[in-house]
Design a protein around this motif. Structure first.
Motif, short mmCIF file in Angstrom:
data_model
loop_
_atom_site.label_atom_id
_atom_site.label_comp_id
_atom_site.label_asym_id
_atom_site.label_seq_id
_atom_site.Cartn_x
_atom_site.Cartn_y
_atom_site.Cartn_z
N GLY A 119 53.82 47.79 38.11
CA GLY A 119 54.20 46.61 37.35
C GLY A 119 53.38 45.42 37.84
N PRO A 120 53.34 44.34 37.12
CA PRO A 120 52.49 43.21 37.51
C PRO A 120 52.72 42.79 38.96
N VAL A 121 51.63 42.70 39.72
CA VAL A 121 51.72 42.23 41.10
C VAL A 121 52.19 40.77 41.13
N GLN A 152 43.69 49.32 45.39
CA GLN A 152 44.45 48.62 44.36
C GLN A 152 43.68 47.35 44.00
N PRO A 153 42.73 47.47 43.07
CA PRO A 153 41.86 46.33 42.72
C PRO A 153 42.64 45.22 42.03
N ALA A 154 42.16 43.99 42.21
CA ALA A 154 42.86 42.81 41.69
C ALA A 154 42.19 42.18 40.48
N SER A 155 41.11 42.78 39.98
CA SER A 155 40.43 42.27 38.79
C SER A 155 39.80 43.43 38.06
N VAL A 156 39.40 43.19 36.82
CA VAL A 156 38.77 44.25 36.04
C VAL A 156 37.44 44.65 36.67
N ALA A 157 36.67 43.67 37.11
CA ALA A 157 35.39 43.99 37.74
C ALA A 157 35.60 44.83 39.00
N ALA A 184 49.41 46.56 36.01
CA ALA A 184 49.66 46.53 34.58
C ALA A 184 49.09 45.28 33.92
N ALA A 185 49.22 44.14 34.61
CA ALA A 185 48.70 42.88 34.05
C ALA A 185 47.18 42.92 33.94
N LEU A 186 46.52 43.56 34.89
CA LEU A 186 45.06 43.70 34.84
C LEU A 186 44.65 44.50 33.62
N GLN A 187 45.37 45.58 33.35
CA GLN A 187 45.05 46.42 32.19
C GLN A 187 45.19 45.64 30.88
N GLU A 188 46.22 44.80 30.82
CA GLU A 188 46.55 44.13 29.55
C GLU A 188 45.94 42.74 29.44
N GLU A 189 45.07 42.41 30.36
CA GLU A 189 44.38 41.11 30.33
C GLU A 189 43.39 41.06 29.16
N GLU A 190 43.45 40.02 28.37
CA GLU A 190 42.45 39.82 27.33
C GLU A 190 41.24 39.17 27.95
#
Length: 594
Positions: A119-121, A152-157, A184-190
């Motif tokens: 779930g979102p960190v 556990q990466p914190a960004s898409v890059a 989850a928030a990283l995955q759903e980031e626009e």
């Protein structure tokens, strides 16, 4: 449903818009043909991208009914191909479901790229209740002691880099699972800006250490001078070329060859240099050969130290030992799968297949092949009886599968190694590494997936406890129309533990007649054919006599040839397991074997 018809029309991919789209784009370039999963909301963003961005192609989803099965499917696939699949696990709860299967895969040294989720960190992004109980700090700590690497990466890059690193590390020898946990928030980031998608060609696995230097020369010198060499064939590769080179090395040395049932097929059982029946636990015949040796060559043998100690018995093993393995790089303090510390004279830190290749090239230049020093192993004839045993299953299989290529995915603990007949590296895949009961059905599905279209029939002979714990994994085989034969050696008991309880009772001078209490799977007897049919499989049984067994196997083989997943329930009498020392503790062998 068939893999031949993708569930989503394949066309031009849409523009990358979401974080998970970027991850799906990279995953499609990592040579991961399938992704085994049990669905979960924590990776709903990635799930959407795999389907609606990637078209459910490369990787194609393989739906499983339990996270443990998803990992076991990837495990079975890797046993055939030596290559990883992707696996997706739903948050902390899915990871905990999968933990035992991951331990099996780690102990068995197979690769897989496991994608977790949380779930979102950022607590401000969490939905009430559900996101809180599906979020945990340092989620990878649950399994870190029995995987190769996690992040556990914190960004898409950063997630793109983690996927690249994990893909390379899981493929590097010695292989083991890796885990990448996706917020989850990283995955759903626009995405306002799409990060560059790296080219995997430039991020290859580290090169396996090549045998060379002083350790190679010392090993070759010992082998050249050996008069009674023994080769212990352990975790080796599945290629036919490596198989042929092992045979060539053994023939040049005139070596006695010992294999076991924990590892996959490594040497032809009918070859005159095969010195003993393969076994899960060292048998006396193999022990006598090792005691007589002057040089022992271990090719990544599982528990070399414990094997030599068992072989010595009350005496000694005086042979010089050459150990070829790089397994030490995975050893840690939590998991004891490094086994007993062996006394080794020469350690060659390399893949055993590479060492054998170099040794064959060098030693064949040194002169003609040596004469064998040990007698070929001759398997004792099976004694027929009124009631069916596991050996009767082996006999019926040899008769009914005559002339057909099969792959024995798994064998039960009660299988006598004298009944294993292999002449190709895919004839037998070995056990599950961590001895976690319930893994057999899922691994059978994964192997069937890997063998699909090969012409080789996957066959798993499972105990009833193993089958019942993991039976729902077989729904996946039916769903994807995977040809597979599962034969259940059904003694209606957790019989291995009956043997243990009898040994303890004898040592303590207590009634052995009570060994069955808390062990029998009876009253009622589970109807395994009905279980199979309820999952969409073809079910046969219970089979209770030899004539019926032959007839049912012939029908089952024909059905598998037509593409069915078939389960045959064979009622066998509880029978003593080969390898008596297996049930004794170190230092208790004399008392426990009385």
């Amino acid at each position: 449903m068939s893999f031949d018809e993708p569930s989503v029309p394949v066309g031009e991919r849409p523009q990358i818009r979401w974080g998970s789209d970027a991850l799906a784009e990279l995953l499609s370039a990592l040579d991961l043909p399938y992704l085994a999963l049990n669905p979960g909301a924590s990776y709903r963003g990635l799930h959407d991208s795999l389907v609606n961005y990637g078209g459910n192609q490369a990787p194609t989803m393989v739906l499983c009914l339990h996270e443990e099965h998803a990992v076991a499917v990837a495990h079975g696939y890797a046993k055939v191909t030596e290559c990883p699949l992707a696996v997706a696990l739903h948050s902390n709860v899915g990871l905990m479901h999968a933990a035992m299967a991951l331990y099996n895969a780690f102990c068995d040294r197979v690769p897989m790229l496991v994608l977790g989720a949380t779930g979102p960190v950022d607590a401000a992004e969490r939905r009430p209740w559900i996101d809180w109980i599906h979020t945990s700090a340092d989620q990878g700590a649950v399994i870190r002691s029995y995987i190769k690497w996690d992040d556990q990466p914190a960004s898409v890059a950063a997630a793109l880099e983690s996927l690249l690193r994990g893909n390379a590390l899981t493929r590097a020898y010695p292989r083991a699972p890796v885990y990448v946990n996706l917020d989850a928030a990283l995955q759903e980031e626009e995405l306002a800006v799409v990060p560059p998608i790296p080219d995997p060609v430039r991020f290859q696995p580290p090169t396996t250490p090549w045998p060379g230097g002083s350790s190679l020369y010392q090993a070759l010198a010992l082998l050249t001078s050996a008069e009674r060499p023994v080769i212990l064939v352990g975790r080796v590769g599945r290629s036919k070329q490596a198989w042929d080179q092992r045979v060539a090395l053994a023939e040049w040395l005139g070596a006695a060859v010992v294999c076991d049932l924990k590892s996959g097929a490594g040497f032809p059982t009918e070859h005159p240099l095969t010195a003993a029946a393969p076994a899960t636990f060292l048998n006396e015949h193999a022990g006598s050969v090792i005691r007589a040796a002057d040089v022992v060559l271990s090719l990544d043998w599982t528990d070399l130290g414990g094997t030599v100690r068992l072989a010595a018995g009350t005496g000694t093993v005086d042979a010089r030992v050459v150990s070829v393995t790089n397994d030490h790089v995975l050893h840690n303090g939590w998991s004891k799968d490094h086994f007993e510390l062996p006394a080794v004279d020469v350690h060659v830190p390399a893949h055993p297949d590479d060492f054998v290749r170099v040794a064959v090239e060098r030693l064949q230049e040194a002169g003609p092949a040596r004469q064998p020093w040990s007698e070929p192993f001759v398997a004792p004839a099976a004694e027929p009886g009124e009631d069916l045993t596991v050996r009767d299953i082996a006999t019926a299989m040899r008769t009914e599968f005559s002339g057909q290529e099969i792959c024995l995915v798994r064998l039960p603990l009660g299988w006598d190694g004298a009944d294993l007949h292999v002449e190709h590296p895919l004839d037998y895949l070995g056990q599950d590494g961590g001895a976690g009961i319930g893994s057999g059905p899922g691994m059978a599905v994964g192997a069937a997936l890997a063998l699909r279209g090969s012409g080789r029939i996957p066959v798993a002979v499972l105990g009833d406890g193993d089958f019942l714990m993991g039976a729902t994994a077989l729904w996946t085989a039916a769903h994807y129309e995977l040809p597979l034969l599962v034969i259940v050696a059904n003694n209606r008991s957790f019989f291995n533990d009956e043997v243990h309880q009898e040994r303890v009772a004898r040592v303590r001078d207590r009634p052995v007649e009570n060994r069955w209490v808390g062990q029998h799977i009876r009253n009622p007897d589970p109807d395994l054919a009905v279980v199979a049919e309820g999952l969409g499989l073809v079910g046969h049984g219970p089979v209770s006599d030899a004539e019926e067994l032959g007839r049912v196997l012939r029908a089952a083989i024909a059905q598998v040839a037509e593409g069915a997943t078939v389960v045959v329930d064979v009622r066998v009498v509880p029978h003593g397991y080969p390898g008596g020392p297996a049930v004794a503790r170190a230092g208790q062998q004399t008392a426990a074997s009385q």
